[in-house]
Design a protein around this motif. Sequence first.
Motif: not given
Length: 405
Positions: A276-305
Amino acid sequence: MRVAIISKAVNLGGGGSKVATTLARLLQQNGHFCHHFRRDTEYGYEANQSNLFGPYEKLFKWLKFRFQTLGFQESVPLEYFYLKSEIKRLKIDIIHIHDITTALSPITIALLSRHFPIVWTMHDYSPFTGGCIYPLGCVRFMSSCGECPQQSIWPLEGKFDLTRSHLKLKRWLHSKKLYLVSPSEFLKNQACLSGISHKKISVINNSVDTSTFYPMDKNEVKISLGLDPEKLTILVIAFQINSPYKGTDDALKILHRLGSNIQIIVVGKVTKKDRQHFKCLNCTFSGYITKPEQLNKFYNAADIFLNCSKADNFPLVVLESLAAGTPVYGYATGGIVEMITNGINGSLVKAGRWEDLYRAISNLSIEDLNKQSISGRNVALESFSEEGFVEKTVLLYKKILQNNY
């Protein structure tokens, strides 16, 4: 060389446990024997790993929990005799301790130090406080603790406030022969302020696996995740959205101010209530990630952390983001200032000054992001490689074993 590593968990159990697991792997790859003792076993075992309670695991875990509800979980060395016998059986040369909160009693460390050289990497404040992980502005750990303002916050939810006696216990422990390591100059300085300034503290920065976390084509990754490649994409990691340490409240202020101009990736376990805190924001929720290669993909999809931590030491998520070529924008907290240079691989502002951070993000250009992406990757390669990390650690072991420390 034969090394025993002790931590709370493995690589899925938090930063300190992840560093411990990485070190165990690197030592083995470099030809050293390494056995990893840990409290948590829910992820199973790999070779050269075992539970630090041995055959008494269920009983001792239950007892530890009961002690914690009262407030004196650090005072009873349940694990000492089993650990001592196992370490002797394995003919260990040196013990390296990492995160111990709720896992290992300081008394156990003191008793083991009579028989084995012990290195202790401090991943937070707990090795020199009455029990808190981060004091959040409180300076009582420099004097006597007691009447703890964090009495209701993990790991201090106990019925009785025993922080004063636990601080005395830690100071007694530091009178023993221990070899302390800090991942950051910041935490080293804080440890000295705590009253253990007589101790020599080595600084060995955490490392990042630059072959697992590496730059990818951002537009391709965004499209594969259903994101708009033309929009500024901001990554936030919200493992504990209500944590007093993570600063998610300030991150949300920035994201809401930026509004429809951005898209957001939220990595971590987020409840329906927290969404609910992210309401009205354009969000993609990944859930909890355990695989480093999958986490790397989300880092790369971002322009900034976006990392608004209000208390931290030398967080691995920052190193991973830099290795992936994603600049870091956030608060100048703890050892983060030792990783980020403003305008080079990101930007930091004083903690709490979220409006300054909002302006820094608002004024970013594509050219800025591209330059900072390249610089961040170079910093990870040159300053925080796994090769340098294990080399410095092994050198420390050799100095200690040869009495040259």
